[in-house]
Design an enzyme around this catalytic site. Structure first.
Site, PDB file in Angstrom:
ATOM      1  N   GLU A   9     -30.813 -27.347  16.404  1.00 11.46           N
ATOM      2  CA  GLU A   9     -29.561 -27.491  15.651  1.00 11.46           C
ATOM      3  C   GLU A   9     -29.562 -28.657  14.671  1.00 11.46           C
ATOM      4  O   GLU A   9     -29.011 -28.552  13.583  1.00 11.46           O
ATOM      5  CB  GLU A   9     -28.358 -27.680  16.599  1.00 11.46           C
ATOM      6  N   ASP A  82     -29.356 -25.663  22.016  1.00 12.89           N
ATOM      7  CA  ASP A  82     -28.915 -26.300  23.265  1.00 12.89           C
ATOM      8  C   ASP A  82     -28.828 -25.322  24.437  1.00 12.89           C
ATOM      9  O   ASP A  82     -28.598 -24.127  24.248  1.00 12.89           O
ATOM     10  CB  ASP A  82     -27.545 -26.963  23.054  1.00 12.89           C
ATOM     11  N   TYR A 298     -28.684 -33.361  28.889  1.00  7.97           N
ATOM     12  CA  TYR A 298     -27.682 -32.659  28.074  1.00  7.97           C
ATOM     13  C   TYR A 298     -26.271 -33.038  28.513  1.00  7.97           C
ATOM     14  O   TYR A 298     -25.970 -33.102  29.703  1.00  7.97           O
ATOM     15  CB  TYR A 298     -27.886 -31.150  28.186  1.00  7.97           C
TER      16      TYR A 298
END
Length: 688
Positions: A9, A82, A298
């Protein structure tokens, strides 16, 4: 030339990963989503099985062109967005744009951006999980159907620019319900009796507990007098001493919600800022000789689970740093909805906050330290506390003193969760005394009190409530709170949310015509259905269809029956210097401003200036006024700007320093404030 293309991303993530993968891999960024529903129209065909109409996001054309160019040259394309539903949807959209085959195992996911984790993920690529994509699509389409149907009704009947949404409307309801509780609250009188006692040289406090071995309510002064008139002298007998050993366990490592709450309490960070900094720590920090490394796992997760490897590394660190007594024997049993995820933790315990300090900005370091300490503490031994409860009796009147001492600090050596910091008796040191002995009361003090209304929501408390009620997901807390503030539905006063008149009007309309949308149970049930879509238990189109059939009728009723509401502008109390019409107060992107009521014939506007009653210390002519920066931070300047460029972050108080004659300012640190000199080291006593 690189044989493999990897798409992520963000450029920061791309930069970090490319260093790990070597020359055979080229890593480029999609800059987030490349496709979405169009902003100019609904983009969902309700007559055709709710088929979404995806388009390339405006401005993303050059990015898509670049992606296609590199994909054409590559032998293999990997999609490394992700590891959540949003990331899975991004991967699916990229696969569609690049015409990648559905059966291709080109999806790679990793929970932390470290060399080992990234390399290992490329050994085990998988196909795109359509159940996760469908759950994201269902959420996106639901939100579009709600927003693009209710908002036009509000524009027409209330005011242009308004919006309503599945999650934001429930969050707004929480704030308004709390405000109504406060408005309707009727305080009740009650009394307390506290005593100061002494045994030999030890002083301690105790509170009235029982009269004639029964609880006795002190609701008015007469009740207090009934007790105090029974007292005879200052001697009390110790009638009972209860000693217990209490074990206090550390808090779990952070989830998204608990990180946002604790960062708000300990660091005074807004949820949005916390997530921005966490993203930076996750995507990679340049550690010079060590290269670029993701410092945390994360940051969007419900889970408190941690890997065996992370637990083992933490245990070894604790053993070496604090000793065997401080290691925990408990096996981590973290839980969460997103089983593939872990809790938010440092990617390596060995990267201590102190060692990382020189590589991080001040705020990055503060957040990393919080995450690191919380995780390491979660793997440490519990604290052992010695608690004592002592009953002091005279003439059937019983007082109780509570005290505790720390026998073994355990995890508390490193970290204590904010809410753990306020326990009754923790600072009350009791004497070592046996039953039957006498103590002396040095002061018995009754005090009148009144019950207090429930407090308004802080950002931390609102996030906690949303999590407890299962409103939204980890990724939606921060943007939801952001939205209701940007729409001027709530304002932040003294770090607590207060609904605005506009917010209450919008809420009333949504409540009357779209009751399901603000119903907490409905919102929770919808989240459960979306989880079932992600687990493959139910089709996403059925979820949409079941909702929309009744919602469509609500929209039609609102269009017909909702009455038009006129929101009058607040008078500014002065006339326009251009045309003489009254000025009114409007709400803009950066807060309130004054505008001419004769708009559009007169377009005069001006900032609202708040004077603080102090003359400018520089030019001695203008007034010091309070202003706000674009980041909403308060600063102080001269009303004669730009003729006078005086500016300061700290509030001038209108007095000069007795030492150097420069102006004095009020400097705030947390809840305390102190008057200091703007130039020299002069300070006055701190004020609470």
């Amino acid at each position: 030339m690189a044989e493999n293309l990897v798409i992520v991303e963000s450029p920061a993530k791309a930069k970090t990963i490319e260093k790990y993968l070597g020359k055979k891999y080229k890593v480029i960024a999609s800059m987030g989503h490349v496709r979405d529903l169009p902003r100019s129209q609904m983009g969902v065909d309700a007559e055709n099985d709710y088929e979404p109409k995806y388009i390339t996001i405006r401005g993303k054309g050059p990015v898509v062109k670049e992606l296609k160019k590199h994909a054409k040259k590559a032998k293999k394309v990997f999609l490394a967005s992700d590891p959540d539903r949003e990331g899975e949807a991004i991967a699916w959209h990229l696969a569609n744009i690049l015409n990648l085959e559905d059966s291709t195992e080109n999806r790679v996911v990793f929970n932390e951006i470290t060399k080992d984790a990234v390399k290992d993920s490329f050994k085990h690529p998988r196909g795109i999980e359509m159940e996760l994509v469908d759950a994201q699509q269902a959420r996106r389409i639901l939100d579009r159907l709600v927003g693009y149907n209710i908002s036009p009704v509000l524009w027409k009947k209330v005011k242009k620019g308004l919006s309503a949404g599945r999650v934001q409307s429930v969050a707004l309801r929480l704030v308004i319900d709390r405000e109504n509780e406060i408005r309707n609250f009727k305080p009740e009188e009650y009394w307390k009796i506290e005593g100061e006692f002494r045994y030999k040289k030890t002083k301690f406090t105790a509170k009235f507990l029982h009269f004639k071995n029964k609880p006795f309510k002190l609701t008015e002064k007469a009740d207090v007098e009934k007790i105090t008139t029974q007292l005879d002298g200052d001697q009390f007998e110790v009638t009972k001493v209860t000693k217990k050993e209490k074990t206090r366990y550390p808090a779990n490592p952070f989830t998204t919600s608990t990180l946002q709450q604790e960062a708000a309490r300990k660091l005074n960070f807004k949820a949005r800022k916390t997530m921005m900094l966490a993203q930076q720590l996750y995507e990679g920090i340049d550690l010079k000789k060590q290269g670029t490394v993701g410092l945390i796992t994360y940051m969007r997760t419900d889970s408190t689970r941690i890997s065996d490897q992370a637990q083992s590394e933490a245990k070894n660190y604790i053993q070496e740093t604090y000793g065997n007594d401080y290691t925990s024997n408990r096996k981590s049993k973290g839980q969460g909805d997103q089983d593939a995820h872990e809790a938010i933790r440092p990617s390596s315990t060995l990267r201590t906050p102190n060692e990382m300090k020189n590589f991080l900005t001040r705020d990055q370091h503060r957040l990393y330290k919080l995450i690191w300490e919380r995780f390491v503490a979660s793997q440490m031994a519990p604290a052992i506390l010695d608690t004592v409860a002592m009953d002091l009796t005279q003439n059937d009147i019983k007082f109780r003193a509570n005290g505790q001492t720390i026998k073994f600090k355990g995890f508390m050596t490193l970290y204590v969760e904010t809410k753990d910091d306020s326990e009754d008796g923790k600072d009350n040191k009791l004497p070592n005394i046996g039953e039957g002995e006498m103590v002396t009361a040095t002061n018995i003090e009754p005090s009148q009190h009144f019950t207090q209304p429930p407090p308004r929501y802080t950002e931390a408390r609102l996030v906690k409530t949303m999590e407890e009620l299962k409103i939204g997901r980890p990724s939606t807390y921060a943007p939801t709170i952001d939205t209701i503030q940007k729409r001027n539905y709530v304002k932040n006063e003294s770090k607590r949310f207060v609904p605005t008149e506009l917010g209450e009007i919008v809420h009333e309309q949504v409540k009357d015509y779209f009751p399901e949308i603000i119903d907490v149970d409905f919102t929770v049930n919808m989240e459960t259905l979306l989880d079932k879509v992600a687990d493959g238990e139910i089709g996403w189109k059925k979820v949409i269809s079941d909702f929309y059939s009744s919602f469509k009728q609500d929209v039609e009723r609102a269009e017909e029956e909702m009455e038009k509401i006129e929101i009058k502008d607040e008078p500014a109390g002065e006339d326009c210097e251009v045309c003489g019409s009254p000025m009114v107060i409007k709400m803009g992107r950066y807060g309130k401003f004054m505008a001419c009521s004769n708009f559009p014939d007169c377009r005069n506007t001006k900032a609202i200036v708040k004077t603080i009653g102090v003359t400018c210390p520089k030019c001695k002519e203008g007034d010091v006024v309070e202003r706000k920066s674009k980041k909403n931070r308060i600063f102080y300047g001269c009303s004669k700007y730009p003729e006078c460029d005086f500016v300061t972050w700290d509030k001038p108080i209108g007095r000069d320093c007795p030492k150097c004659e420069h102006y004095l300012v009020e400097k705030k640190q947390g809840r305390k404030s102190q008057v200091v000199c703007s130039n020299c080291d002069y300070k006055e006593e701190e004020q609470k």
